[in-house]
Every structure is written in C-alpha cells, then in structure tokens.
Write an enzyme that holds these catalytic residues in place. Structure first.
Site, PDB file in Angstrom:
ATOM      1  N   CYS A 335     -23.891  17.694 -23.679  1.00  0.00           N
ATOM      2  CA  CYS A 335     -24.196  19.104 -23.943  1.00  0.00           C
ATOM      3  C   CYS A 335     -24.539  19.432 -25.401  1.00  0.00           C
ATOM      4  O   CYS A 335     -25.503  20.156 -25.640  1.00  0.00           O
ATOM      5  CB  CYS A 335     -23.092  20.004 -23.411  1.00  0.00           C
ATOM      6  N   ARG A 364     -16.624   6.824 -22.891  1.00  0.00           N
ATOM      7  CA  ARG A 364     -15.301   7.417 -23.129  1.00  0.00           C
ATOM      8  C   ARG A 364     -14.261   6.307 -23.044  1.00  0.00           C
ATOM      9  O   ARG A 364     -14.334   5.457 -22.157  1.00  0.00           O
ATOM     10  CB  ARG A 364     -14.987   8.514 -22.104  1.00  0.00           C
ATOM     11  N   GLN A 382     -24.658  10.116 -16.599  1.00  0.00           N
ATOM     12  CA  GLN A 382     -24.565  11.354 -15.838  1.00  0.00           C
ATOM     13  C   GLN A 382     -25.951  11.873 -15.492  1.00  0.00           C
ATOM     14  O   GLN A 382     -26.863  11.822 -16.330  1.00  0.00           O
ATOM     15  CB  GLN A 382     -23.812  12.423 -16.646  1.00  0.00           C
ATOM     16  N   ASP A 384     -27.091  14.631 -15.756  1.00  0.00           N
ATOM     17  CA  ASP A 384     -26.656  15.849 -16.418  1.00  0.00           C
ATOM     18  C   ASP A 384     -27.811  16.824 -16.605  1.00  0.00           C
ATOM     19  O   ASP A 384     -28.958  16.409 -16.805  1.00  0.00           O
ATOM     20  CB  ASP A 384     -26.094  15.485 -17.795  1.00  0.00           C
ATOM     21  N   HIS A 386     -28.464  21.081 -18.246  1.00  0.00           N
ATOM     22  CA  HIS A 386     -27.926  22.341 -18.753  1.00  0.00           C
ATOM     23  C   HIS A 386     -28.978  23.419 -18.567  1.00  0.00           C
ATOM     24  O   HIS A 386     -30.129  23.245 -18.975  1.00  0.00           O
ATOM     25  CB  HIS A 386     -27.536  22.204 -20.220  1.00  0.00           C
ATOM     26  N   LYS A 467     -15.296  26.263 -13.856  1.00  0.00           N
ATOM     27  CA  LYS A 467     -16.302  25.417 -13.206  1.00  0.00           C
ATOM     28  C   LYS A 467     -16.091  25.404 -11.707  1.00  0.00           C
ATOM     29  O   LYS A 467     -14.976  25.570 -11.198  1.00  0.00           O
ATOM     30  CB  LYS A 467     -16.265  23.996 -13.760  1.00  0.00           C
ATOM     31  N   HIS A 513     -23.554  24.185 -17.245  1.00  0.00           N
ATOM     32  CA  HIS A 513     -23.472  22.723 -17.251  1.00  0.00           C
ATOM     33  C   HIS A 513     -23.415  22.296 -15.782  1.00  0.00           C
ATOM     34  O   HIS A 513     -22.528  22.732 -15.057  1.00  0.00           O
ATOM     35  CB  HIS A 513     -22.203  22.235 -17.940  1.00  0.00           C
TER      36      HIS A 513
END
Length: 661
Positions: A335, A364, A382, A384, A386, A467, A513
């Site tokens: 993000c 991570r 991911q 991912d 946004h 979320k 997100h």
C-alpha cells in the site's frame, strides 16, 4: 423476583437465586434431565449457577449447537485430569476449546509419546463413566495463588497473579480434580459423552513466547455424537489425501527446504500452474478497469515510519543497512508504494475511482513454527489492489469488487461461504471519530453488496481501518479466508494523498485495500487441495500426454503433440518402450487430465484415442477433431465467456475462441 423471557416470547417470574436447573424442572422433568447449560442475555452459564438477574433466557441440551464448544472445553479438562492421574507431577497450564476440538499444554520433563495418547484416552472414558459432578467455586485471590503454589502448579499461580485486581477468581472442581477456569461447564463428566479422540502431540511455548519454557501440547477433537466424530475423522482422512504438500511432491510442482524457510522453489510444472493462475487474474483485472503497476521491493525506513508500518510491523520486517548509512526494509505489503504512485502528478476528481493493481512480492518474518507448506510463508505474492475513490463511491466500488470476487471463486470451483466485518483493533491508527465513520460506511456498503448475512468481529480489523473478510468453501466443505476489502481513511492522510475537486480545492481520497486470492501461493494451495491435484483442463500444468502403444507410432505421436501444442495446449509425450497400461497408470497417478493413446492403427487412420482421468473408457477421434475439441475445452473460463459474448461457437474450434479472447 426476576423475569425470564423464553425463546417463544413467553415471560415468567422466578425467585431471586433460581438456577437454570430449577427453571428446567419447572417446565418438565424430562427437560431437566436433558439440560446441560443455559443462556442468559446471550451469555452461556452453568446449569446450577444462581441467576442474579432476569432477561432473555434459553435452556440448552447437548444437542444444541451452542453446547459444542463447552463439550470440547470439558473434554480438555477431562484430558488434563487423566494426564495428572497417569503422570503425577505434570503441571497443567491452559486448555481451551478450538475449532473442531481442544488442546491442553502440559509442563513435564519426560516427553509424551504417541502410545501415551491411547492410554490417556482410555482414562478419559473412565472419568466420564465416573459421572464426576462439575462444580463452580469462587476463591479468594491470595488463597488461590497460595493453594496452586502449594500443589506445585506454578503456572496456574502465575496466571492468577497476572489477573487484574478485583477480578473474580473461579475454580471448577470435578471429583477430586480442580482447575482455574472462567467456565461455563456441563453439570458432570458424564454429560461430555465419549465422542472424543486424541489426535496429536506438538510443542508450545508458555504464553506463546519462545523465550519462555517449552511445553507439551496434546490436541484432541470432541463432538456431540459418535456419528459426528466419525464424520469428522473421515473429513480429516480426505483432507490428508488432499494435502497440498504431498500432492506438490507427487506432481513435482514445488518444494521447500531449510536453507530458505518459508520460501518456495517452484518446479517447471508448478510454475506453469502459478503463471496460469496469474494470467487469469491479470485478464480479470484488466477487464474490470484496473491499471497494473510495480513498486520498489525495498524502501527507506523513513517511509515505513511515516506510513505507520514500522511501529506496527517493524519486528516482522526484513531490514538491511547500506554502507551509506541508509536503513532499508523489504516491503511487507504494497500500500505505501501505491500511494507514492498516486501522489506522482496531480489527480482530479475525474480520475476517481483509480483502481491500481500489483502482483506484489512481499516478505514478512513469520516464526518458523507458524510456517505451513505454501499456505503460510515468509515470501509470498499478493494479488493486491488499491482503489482510490471518493466517499460517495464506496458502496458502488464495494459492490463491483464483490461481483468480481464471486465470479473468480466460481471459475476455480470454489464458493463464497461467509462474509465477516472485522472492527477496530486495540492497536490502530486514526481517531475513534474516523473509525466510527469508516465502520459505518463499510457496514452499509457490505449490506448493499453481499447477498448474505455479515458477521461482526470486534477487535479484528486491520491497522488502518475495518475490513471485510471473504471466506470460501472447498470441495469437502472446509472454509478458507482469502479475499479481503479494507476501508481506509488513515493512510491517505499519513502519506499526503489528495486530489482536486470541482471547485479547485483539495481533498483526501478514500483507499479500499482489496485482494481476491490474497496470497497467490496460499490460494494455489487451496486450489490444489480443492481438486486433490486433478485440475480442470484449463488449469492443469500438463493438459495432454501423448503416449505410444508401439515404437512405430513415435513419429505420429510427435506430430500429434506438435498440433496440440500449436493450438495452445500444454503437451508431454511418452515414447518409452513400456506397455501402454503401465504408461496409463503412471500418468493417471500424476493426474494428467487427458492421455492421447496412439498406435500403428491410429497412425494409419490419422486418429487418437482419448482417455480421461478417472474414466476407464476412451473415445476415438480424428486428429483434427481431437485438437479442436481439446483446445476449446482447455480455454480458461473467462476466455470462453468472452468468446461466447463475441459470437464464437464451438464449431469455430479453438482458434476462434483464442482469437475472440
């Protein structure tokens, strides 16, 4: 007097201090015999505990769904009693109910063995037969600490010492055994029944901290009936058969090794599967109005501090220092990088919503004990994205996202099972006022977008905002949480994101997100287990194996493979000097969806014999028919839909489909 309101809406008065058992007996003696718990204003309580107040009241039996967690909790206590009878000197620590079962952590110098589990289980059944009454007692704090110390239960004494002053200390006694516990519990050990089984041993650290003493954990499962237990054990057998780690080895998809903990070595077939899923997702994002970007893998600590990730995730970030004194961090999420791209150049209200996607590689530091195949990793990607939008676009964008998510899951043979709204956690960014607005808007957006009830999860929201969690179900009824949508007012503020509105002033965008697969690797693990490796043709790493009956068909087999490959299929050949039944058996075990068998006759007639995985029969087709049929069948679902929308028909064959797509 207290007033109790029953599920049917009726209301009755009872004397102060009446117990649930008394209420059940006042209705019917048969109900008193069956009752095991009560529920008062939504709180489960012991059947024999006096009621201090009135309210909505319900009597529960063992068959009530709400009783199952207590059955499992009681089973953990019975297991702890059995362990301490069989192995004197063992200390008990904590033993909660969990999904599908329970566990208890024990402090003992000598390790338990798997053989011990059968012995403990037998003693548990004896304790059930004893019908030991389970009684709730309230103890003085100091006396409780001293008592547990005096009997060598140091961990229990420590738990009590750490409880807040003024906390009620409750101890549950069953027979001569007792444990510190909040409860509630069933009336006696007999109420638990014998539908339980001890499953496995594991190591655990006291309070989950690796710096503390290591304990021994025994896992078990418990159910309301023997039939439910048997069904659960069969599901576990099926889950074991579908384990993605076993299938990954058997199909030569990937491996993991100690020198790169939590990171995947993709083999050619596994990487083909990965690329197929990624290409599918990329097409879906393109068609849904997303722009794809790529942000740096490593960024300066200063950016992570500004975004708030350093404070929240710093201990789990991989970092490095350069010779120039820079402190850099490998990104744990995408993000902040996307906000930097949004901030480059001026944005107008006309640019919104801006849907920005990235197949972002994240790292991570996960404790080694938490790693699990490709489901829980240290390095993952991911899907991912946004969505930068205005407040008045939140509901529309949420609905659009849920529509896409449902379609994607359906294409992979998965189904949306439930949706949960995770609300503000204790450690969070942003003011309570901002969270009030965010939770309200996401709640309303969810109710508009989701055609099912939305469960609320207090305290489980993300760092920046509430979320939605999307839980899907697989072929054997297991649920997995993959997709998420988080509503965020905070990060745009912290990273100075803004856009120009109609009057020339500037405002902060809202960030959504969102992810559908979540971790691509984990999603692929779910897909592997859903199909047990027997993928639909469009997903299979190897779609067709051309196998010869005799060596004089080798040249024709190579021609068949070439024409199938030219039509877009992923093809292997097997020209070995082995019997055809051996080849068929071997490729069937490797989950090849189609085996195209060719011999002298097929070569002379220009045909192939197609055998499908799981079928003993075969179909004889001309080579042209087989190529067109299989290429059409191997079209990804989204490509096939587009072909139909653009007027392609099955008679056009594979070329028409791929050109239309």
């Amino acid at each position: 007097m207290i007033d109790l309101i029953f599920p049917d809406g009726s209301q009755r008065q009872f004397d102060d201090g009446v117990t649930g058992r008394d209420v059940a007996a006042s209705i019917a003696k048969s109900l008193e015999k069956k009752a095991v718990l009560v529920k008062l204003d939504g709180e489960l309580r012991d059947l024999d505990r006096p009621l201090e107040k009135g309210g909505a009241f319900e009597i529960l039996t063992r068959e009530s769904p709400e009783s199952l967690e207590t059955i499992r909790h009681d089973a953990s206590h019975i297991m702890a009693e059995a362990v301490q009878e069989l192995f004197p000197g063992t200390q008990v620590t904590i033993g909660p109910a969990i999904d599908d079962g329970f566990y208890y952590d024990f402090a003992r110098d000598t390790p338990f063995s798997l053989d011990d589990l059968a012995t403990i289980e037998q003693r548990m059944k004896e304790i059930v037969d004893r019908d030991e009454k389970i009684v709730r007692e309230v103890w003085d704090r100091a006396e409780a600490i001293e008592h547990f110390k005096s009997i060598g239960e140091a961990y229990k004494a420590e738990i009590i010492s750490d409880l807040p002053e003024g906390e009620t200390i409750t101890v549950y006694r069953q027979g001569n055994w007792k444990d510190l516990c909040l409860g509630p519990h069933l009336p006696s050990t007999k109420s638990v029944g014998k539908a339980f089984k001890l499953m496995k041993l594991a190591g655990a650290y006291w309070r989950g901290d690796h710096r503390n003493a290591q304990l021994q954990r025994i896992y078990g499962t418990a159910w309301a009936s023997e039939a439910d237990l048997e069904a659960h054990l069969k599901r576990l057998e099926e889950a074991e058969r579908r384990d993605h780690r076993k299938i990954g080895r058997a199909m030569d998809l990937f491996h993991l090794q100690e020198e790169a903990k939590g990171m995947i070595f993709w083999h050619p077939k596994g990487w083909t599967l990965y690329r197929t899923v990624e290409a599918y997702m990329r097409r879906r994002l393109d068609s849904d109005g997303y722009v794809e970007v790529k942000a740096p893998q490593i960024m300066d600590r200063a950016l992570w501090e500004k975004s708030g990730h350093w404070e929240k995730f710093g201990a789990n970030m991989f970092t490095c220092e350069t010779t120039e004194g820079e402190e850099l961090a490998v990104k744990p999420m995408n993000c902040p990088g996307h906000v930097q791209i949004f901030n480059f150049g001026q944005k107008s209200y006309r640019d919104l919503p801006l849907r920005m996607a990235e197949f972002g590689a994240c790292h991570r530091f996960e404790p080694s004990g938490a790693l699990h195949g490709i489901m829980r990793l240290r390095a993952f990607t991911q899907d991912d994205a946004h969505i930068f939008c205005r407040e008045d676009q939140i509901e529309e964008e949420t609905t659009k996202f849920v529509r896409l998510l449902n379609s994607v899951y359906a294409d992979f043979g998965l189904e949306l099972h439930s949706v949960k709204l995770a609300l503000r956690p204790d450690l969070r960014a942003g003011t309570d006022e901002v969270w009030d607005v965010a939770e309200d808007k996401l709640d309303r957006a969810a109710r508009q977008a989701v055609n099912m009830g939305v469960e609320r999860l207090p305290g489980e929201g993300a760092f920046y905002g509430p979320k939605l969690e999307f839980h899907l179900s697989d072929a054997i009824g297991r649920t997995w949480q993959c997709g998420t949508l988080q509503l965020d007012f905070v990060l745009p503020e912290r990273l100075d994101a803004e856009y120009v509105v109609e009057d020339g002033s500037k405002q902060r965008p809202v960030m959504l997100h969102r992810a559908i697969c979540g971790s691509m690797e984990r999603f692929i693990g779910v897909v592997i287990e859903n199909y047990a490796g027997a993928f639909p043709l469009w997903l299979a790493p190897t779609q067709v194996v051309v196998a010869t009956i005799t060596s004089d068909a080798d040249d024709y087999a190579l021609r068949v493979a070439q024409e199938l490959s030219a039509a877009g299929l992923r093809v292997d050949t097997d020209l070995r000097n082995e019997k055809i039944n051996y080849k068929i058996r071997e490729h069937s075990l490797a989950k090849a969806p189609i085996i195209a068998v060719v011999g002298r006759r097929e070569a002379e007639e220009g045909k192939v014999a197609l055998r499908r995985l799981g079928s003993d029969g075969q179909s004889i087709l001309s080579l042209d028919e087989a190529v067109n049929k299989l290429a059409l069948e191997a079209s990804p679902p989204d490509v096939a839909r587009q072909a139909v929308l653009r007027g392609a028909s099955p008679e056009q064959g594979a070329v028409g489909v791929w050109e239309a797509g």
